[in-house]
Design a protein around this motif. Structure first.
Motif, PDB file in Angstrom:
ATOM      1  N   SER A   1      -2.990  -8.312   5.127  1.00 17.95           N
ATOM      2  CA  SER A   1      -3.043  -7.382   4.004  1.00 17.95           C
ATOM      3  C   SER A   1      -2.839  -8.090   2.675  1.00 17.95           C
TER       4      SER A   1
ATOM      5  N   ASP B   1      -6.102  -9.277   1.275  1.00 15.98           N
ATOM      6  CA  ASP B   1      -7.070  -8.273   0.876  1.00 15.98           C
ATOM      7  C   ASP B   1      -7.108  -8.179  -0.638  1.00 15.98           C
TER       8      ASP B   1
ATOM      9  N   THR C   1      -3.591   1.055  -3.416  1.00 17.58           N
ATOM     10  CA  THR C   1      -4.369   1.637  -2.313  1.00 17.58           C
ATOM     11  C   THR C   1      -4.908   0.585  -1.354  1.00 17.58           C
ATOM     12  N   LYS C   2      -4.883  -0.688  -1.764  1.00 12.92           N
ATOM     13  CA  LYS C   2      -5.335  -1.761  -0.881  1.00 12.92           C
ATOM     14  C   LYS C   2      -4.716  -3.071  -1.335  1.00 12.92           C
ATOM     15  N   GLY C   3      -4.358  -3.919  -0.385  1.00 14.87           N
ATOM     16  CA  GLY C   3      -3.772  -5.205  -0.727  1.00 14.87           C
ATOM     17  C   GLY C   3      -2.304  -5.084  -1.112  1.00 14.87           C
TER      18      GLY C   3
ATOM     19  N   ILE D   1       0.839  -1.199   0.000  1.00 18.70           N
ATOM     20  CA  ILE D   1       0.000   0.000   0.000  1.00 18.70           C
ATOM     21  C   ILE D   1       0.874   1.249   0.000  1.00 18.70           C
TER      22      ILE D   1
END
Length: 257
Positions: free
Chosen positions: A195, A198, A243-245, A149
């Motif tokens: 994470s 995700d 932004t994620k994962g 991220i």
């Protein structure tokens, strides 16, 4: 010898010993990583049939869906994590370098490069020529990238590489090892807060044409190969912020001779 002189010698000796210890530790870490690389067991790749090719800009930019299976992609991620990533940064645009912030592994493996080439890429490039040269295989310098991220790779171009013996690279090969919609694995269900489990958001590869116009925006999709011409015809491109994962990539280059 005066007391002050003795103190200076002792201080110098202690400083030298610390540097020597640090150097030995770094050398040991490097040897351990090299040992892991040489002992790495890569996934067994199956020959690819009926490859679905999408040309985003003629033969200069194309994608191949499902070049790696879901199982192959996950095994490559596991193998890369077992080796261990090292951070890759840059001096940034103010120093004449593209902004870069990701984690990286580099492995010299001609056998793996040939297996991947023979699994289907050789057929894909059978009718593509560069200045009369034909594609002959992959660069044995195999790289794995990991973007957490906030990490990204700013706008840049990829240079051609002289591999010797009359071989030069003319295409970048990227294979996304995760991304897109996929079913949850057993490990994902056991670690719902991790994470890495995700869903990946962001990390698109964006190509630009004249006047900064967007030629293509490619979203990471597990197992998909992205190929684009590089060298003096390379399009300006970037890897957008994750932004994620976590985003994982396989990277090599297509060589011509």
């Amino acid at each position: 010898m005066k007391e002050r002189d003795v103190a200076v010698v002792v201080a110098f000796s202690s400083s030298w010993e610390r540097r020597l210890t640090q150097a030995k530790r770094k050398m040991g870490d490097r040897r351990e990583r090299d040992s892991k690389k040489s002992a790495t067991k890569w996934p067994a790749l199956k020959p690819k049939q009926n490859l679905q090719i999408t040309r985003l800009k003629n033969n200069d930019l194309l994608t191949v869906q499902n070049f790696f299976s879901s199982a192959e992609s996950m095994e490559f991620i596991k193998a890369a994590e077992a080796i261990g990533f090292a951070h890759q940064g840059s001096l940034g645009p103010t120093k004449g370098e593209a902004y870069r912030d990701n984690d990286r592994i580099s492995v010299n493996d001609p056998v793996l490069a040939n297996v991947i080439w023979e699994s289907g890429l050789n057929k894909l490039f059978s009718d593509i020529k560069i200045r009369g040269k034909v594609a002959v295989g992959l660069n044995p310098n195999i790289r794995f990238y990991r973007y957490n991220i906030g990490q990204r790779f700013g706008r840049h171009i990829d240079e051609s590489v002289d591999l010797g013996e009359g071989k030069h690279t003319h295409y970048t090969l990227l294979i996304y090892l995760n991304g897109g919609i996929k079913s949850k694995t057993k490990s994902d269900l056991l670690n719902p807060k991790g994470s890495s489990s995700d869903p990946l958001v962001g990390g698109e590869t964006v190509f630009y044409g004249s006047r900064n116009s967007v030629v293509a925006e490619v979203s990471p999709t597990e197992g998909m190969a992205l190929l684009h011409i590089h060298g003096d015809k390379c399009m300006l491109h970037e890897a957008r912020n994750v932004t994620k994962g976590v985003k994982y990539l396989f990277r090599s280059d297509v060589a011509f001779s």
